[in-house]
Design a protein around this motif. Structure first.
Motif, mmCIF file in Angstrom:
data_model
loop_
_atom_site.group_PDB
_atom_site.id
_atom_site.type_symbol
_atom_site.label_atom_id
_atom_site.label_comp_id
_atom_site.label_asym_id
_atom_site.label_seq_id
_atom_site.Cartn_x
_atom_site.Cartn_y
_atom_site.Cartn_z
ATOM 1 N N ASP A 68 33.616 44.322 42.533
ATOM 2 C CA ASP A 68 33.755 45.120 41.167
ATOM 3 C C ASP A 68 34.246 46.432 41.272
ATOM 4 O O ASP A 68 35.168 46.888 40.469
ATOM 5 N N PHE A 69 33.709 47.163 42.056
ATOM 6 C CA PHE A 69 34.404 48.580 42.221
ATOM 7 C C PHE A 69 35.602 48.506 42.881
ATOM 8 O O PHE A 69 36.395 49.471 42.098
ATOM 9 N N GLU A 70 36.095 47.823 43.571
ATOM 10 C CA GLU A 70 37.378 47.679 44.117
ATOM 11 C C GLU A 70 38.340 47.371 43.012
ATOM 12 O O GLU A 70 39.300 47.863 43.007
ATOM 13 N N THR A 71 37.679 46.606 42.157
ATOM 14 C CA THR A 71 38.544 46.062 40.977
ATOM 15 C C THR A 71 38.874 47.186 40.043
ATOM 16 O O THR A 71 39.830 47.511 39.426
ATOM 17 N N LEU A 72 37.821 48.071 39.883
ATOM 18 C CA LEU A 72 37.806 49.156 38.903
ATOM 19 C C LEU A 72 38.590 50.353 39.446
ATOM 20 O O LEU A 72 39.078 51.052 38.555
ATOM 21 N N ALA A 73 38.611 50.215 40.611
ATOM 22 C CA ALA A 73 39.285 51.504 41.512
ATOM 23 C C ALA A 73 40.613 51.664 40.880
ATOM 24 O O ALA A 73 41.291 50.472 41.238
ATOM 25 N N ALA A 74 41.170 52.603 40.771
ATOM 26 C CA ALA A 74 42.700 52.703 40.485
ATOM 27 C C ALA A 74 43.618 52.375 41.814
ATOM 28 O O ALA A 74 44.888 52.414 41.703
#
Length: 102
Positions: A68-74
């Protein structure tokens, strides 16, 4: 300051700004300290994701995993700081800008 690739990956703290509303499991996130509903700093450290508000309140969010973090990271990290505290001050999440939206 060491090169980004020379940091100890196990101790690395990764942060990404998320200026918009954030929904976790479909529910909008609100800061429990000040009630803010947007402009977050997402922090990933040792497999755990934390949400930090501009008021400096931070909490662990167990429903946000590494994927999820990787998906949200720009994208890949583009800025590095020697310490987590310096990153918070530089990004405006140290409490100084509490109550303001950027």
């Amino acid at each position: 300051m060491p090169e980004p690739g020379s940091y100890d990956q196990a101790a690395l703290v990764t942060c990404t700004e998320h200026p918009d509303e954030l929904r976790v499991t479909g529910i909008p996130v609100r800061c429990p300290a000040c009630g803010a509903g947007r402009d977050w700093l997402l922090v990933h450290h040792r497999g755990h994701t934390f949400i930090r508000c501009r008021c400096a309140h931070q909490w662990h969010e167990p429903n946000l995993g590494a994927a999820d973090f990787e998906t949200l990271a720009a994208g890949p990290p583009d800025r590095y700081w020697p310490t987590y505290t310096e990153a918070l001050v530089s990004l405006g999440f140290d409490g100084l800008l509490a109550g303001t939206y950027v």
